[in-house]
Structures are given as C-alpha cells and as structure tokens.
Design a protein around this motif. Sequence first.
Motif, PDB file in Angstrom:
ATOM      1  N   PHE A 162       0.779  -1.242   0.000  1.00 50.97           N
ATOM      2  CA  PHE A 162       0.000   0.000   0.000  1.00 50.97           C
ATOM      3  C   PHE A 162       0.813   1.296   0.000  1.00 50.97           C
ATOM      4  N   SER A 163       2.114   1.244   0.235  1.00 50.34           N
ATOM      5  CA  SER A 163       2.867   2.488   0.348  1.00 50.34           C
ATOM      6  C   SER A 163       3.162   3.095  -1.018  1.00 50.34           C
ATOM      7  N   THR A 164       3.526   4.370  -1.012  1.00 47.96           N
ATOM      8  CA  THR A 164       3.919   5.081  -2.228  1.00 47.96           C
ATOM      9  C   THR A 164       4.926   6.162  -1.861  1.00 47.96           C
ATOM     10  N   GLY A 165       5.778   6.496  -2.821  1.00 46.17           N
ATOM     11  CA  GLY A 165       6.719   7.591  -2.622  1.00 46.17           C
ATOM     12  C   GLY A 165       6.256   8.889  -3.256  1.00 46.17           C
ATOM     13  N   GLU A 166       5.056   8.862  -3.839  1.00 41.68           N
ATOM     14  CA  GLU A 166       4.518  10.037  -4.506  1.00 41.68           C
ATOM     15  C   GLU A 166       3.752  10.926  -3.531  1.00 41.68           C
ATOM     16  N   LYS A 167       3.585  12.192  -3.889  1.00 40.04           N
ATOM     17  CA  LYS A 167       2.785  13.095  -3.076  1.00 40.04           C
ATOM     18  C   LYS A 167       1.327  12.683  -3.102  1.00 40.04           C
ATOM     19  N   VAL A 168       0.747  12.565  -1.945  1.00 44.73           N
ATOM     20  CA  VAL A 168      -0.687  12.264  -1.846  1.00 44.73           C
ATOM     21  C   VAL A 168      -1.453  13.526  -1.495  1.00 44.73           C
ATOM     22  N   PHE A 169      -0.837  14.389  -0.673  1.00 41.12           N
ATOM     23  CA  PHE A 169      -1.482  15.638  -0.254  1.00 41.12           C
ATOM     24  C   PHE A 169      -0.641  16.805  -0.719  1.00 41.12           C
ATOM     25  N   GLU A 170      -1.185  17.618  -1.583  1.00 38.73           N
ATOM     26  CA  GLU A 170      -0.485  18.794  -2.103  1.00 38.73           C
ATOM     27  C   GLU A 170      -0.603  19.966  -1.107  1.00 38.73           C
TER      28      GLU A 170
END
Length: 436
Positions: free
Chosen positions: A428-436
Amino acid sequence: MTRMKFPKRYVIVLLTFICTNVCYIERVGFSIAYTVAADAIGVNQANKGMILSMFYYGYVLSQIPGGWAAQRIGGRRVLLLSFILWSLICGLIPLDPNRMTILVLSRLFVGVAQGFIFPAIHTVLAQWVPPQERSRSVSLTTSGMYLGAACGMLFFPSLVKNMGPQSVFFVEAVLGVVWSVIWLKFSSDPPRTDLPKVSMPKVASRDTIKAQAGGVVAPRTVKIPWRRIIFSLPVWAIVVNNFTFHYALYVLMNWLPTYFELGLGLSLQDMGSSKMLPYFNMFIFSNIGGAVADHLITRRILSITKTRKLLNTIGFVVSAFALMALPLFSTPSGTVMCSAISLGFLALGRAGFAVNHMDVAPKFAGIVMGVSNTAGTLAGIVGVGLTGNILEGAKASNKDLTSSETWKTVFFVPAYLCIFSSVIFFIFSTGEKVFE
C-alpha cells in the motif's frame, strides 16, 4: 567567507539529532533507574510494566496536538517548550517506587511533553530539508534516539550503582536545559513561502532557495485535510509500520534489562560496553539506510516508491528472524547479537516508512507524523504493559522466569508483527505526493 559558512539547514539537522539523543537518554535512564529502585523493594512485574508504560499514555495524548501546534505556532517554539517542561519535571520529581501516584503523574506529564517533539521535528525538517537530502537527514535525526539509548545503557548503570537512582533524573534535567539554551541560540524559523513577495529579501540565500524547493509546510491558514489523511491507504501503511517498529523497540528497551537479569542471571553492571551494542547498531544502520536511500533516489537507480519498499521490507523481515532467534540463545553474547541485529535492521527500515511522511505529505509532514506516532505510542502502551502481564501470568502458572523458553512469547509477538507490517507497506505504500 560567506559562501563557506556552514549551511543553516545542517545546523538544524544537527540540533534535531542532539534533541532525539537527549530524549532517549531520558527514556532509557528512567527504565534503568526505576528497575533498580523497584527491584530493591520487590515491586512485581505487572506494576513495573504499568509504571514503565505510563510515559506512553501521556505520549499518545500529545502526538496529533503536537502536529497541529507545530503547524500553527512553529516547530521551533514547540520543541523549546517541550524540552523546558519535561526537564523541569525530571529535575523536581523524586524517584520513589513507594509513591505510586507521584510516579504515575510525573511519567504521564513527561510523556505529554515529549509527545510534541517528533511532530515538531518533522515540521522543522520538512521546512528546511530539500527532497534529495530527506532520507539521510531524517535518518541522522532519528539515529540520535539510538545513540542516546546506547549512551544511557553504557553510563547509567554505573551512575545508579555509585550515586543512586535519583542521580539519573538530575543528569537528564541538566541535559534538557542545556539543549534548550543551545536550540534557542542557534535555531531559527525558515523563510516562509506564503509571505508576499515584497516581504522577501531581494537576494535569496542558497538555504532559502533549497528550503523553498524542499516543500515547506503549508501556510498556517491552510485547512488541514484530516479526512483525506485518515482514509489514505499510504498513510495507513506508515501507521502500521510505525506501530510495529515502536512495539519491538519499546519492548526491548524496557524489558531487555529484566531479561538479562532474570533470563541470563546477568546484571547490567556486569555486562560492560556490550549492553550498548544493540542501540549503537541502530545508530549505524539508521544512517546507512538514509545514505543508501538517497543514493538510490538521486542516482535514479530506483524510484522513491521502490526505494522505500525495498529498505522497509529488508529491515523488518531480517529483524523478525532475529527476534525469533533471540530466546534460542542462552548466552549473553548470543542475546546481545540477536537484539543488535533485530534493532539494527529495524532502524534500517526507517529509511522506508519514517521518511515516507515527507514523501506523501511534505506540507503536512508534522500532522501525518502526529497521526503515525500516535500508533507508535499505542504500541508502547500495549507492548510494555502486555509484556509485564505475560511475565506475571507465566509466574502465576509456575513457569520459571529464568528460562528463555518462558520469554519466547515476549519476542515472537513483535517478530510476527514485523512480517505482517512489511507486507502491508509493500502493498500500500507510495513515494509520490498524496497531499499537495
């Protein structure tokens, strides 16, 4: 000469490193001092577990408020107020196991005070540190925890033996006050990107530019996206792993001294410098993890997402196997080796989940850290208290607490949690921005 000046962001990272160092000197110091004082009057294991876990009850109360306060009034101010409060408590409260009410309240309030620290630190680092330096900056900062624990394990047993348990409180209070003075003198708030352009200096320094490029926290008037944070699967992946990391860390930190004395018949004073090895190993592996992560990302060998998943998985899985092997050794060297491997690779895993706060929410890193560290604090409440009850239950069942077999459940629970958490983070993890 101006160009050769030590960059301000490095000063901030160094000071936050010392900050976490002092915090964990306090935590380990209390565990050692209280264990000696409690054993001297025959306090049972369940009551010991209750007192040791009381810190985390206070700690959990201030995690999310800590993120909110750091967002609103600034991480620099929150850190200073936190240190002043817990240092005063350590300096003024007597360590007397017979005075349960005072001990409970003092540990509760120390926990509340220190609960503001890590959300504030993540807010400060998100303001100052550019993306390409985040892994090693966060790893260096958090490695202060482990160096502090190592120093506490090395020096406090002898201090308690020669000067008494209360002397630990005095040393901790002095360290807290000294750090507060240094922080007040050398730290500063970063340039704010939300101010009107006319209020900004005409010539921006390199640190200003890099701080702005690093994803400075959102303006204090921006609405915090609480609903999106709470229902975000990447955030929950961080939360689950933070819980597991701290469950394993707090159980070993608070109960290894008891295991050495009961399970191995060896006092901390007799162990020499070997007792600090598990925490010193965390210090080393934490910084290795940060350096490796930044290398993989800046050289574009792996994406941020793959880097976080790789290091988190390796760290937690190896740690799990070391925890399961720990009670199989009946010698001090074997036990120290297993605990050192377990904690070392857990620290390596922080280059996965711990830095990920700033990946998914650079503008709200303190808030997400507050949510995540709430789970980590609950792990302290559950793990430390549960371990005391496990041991007391084993004693009631006429099991021998000097047998390593009796301790298997204590170490197998965090081992299974490590495997489970690594799977959750991998999916489930990500290295991308989820909250701008």
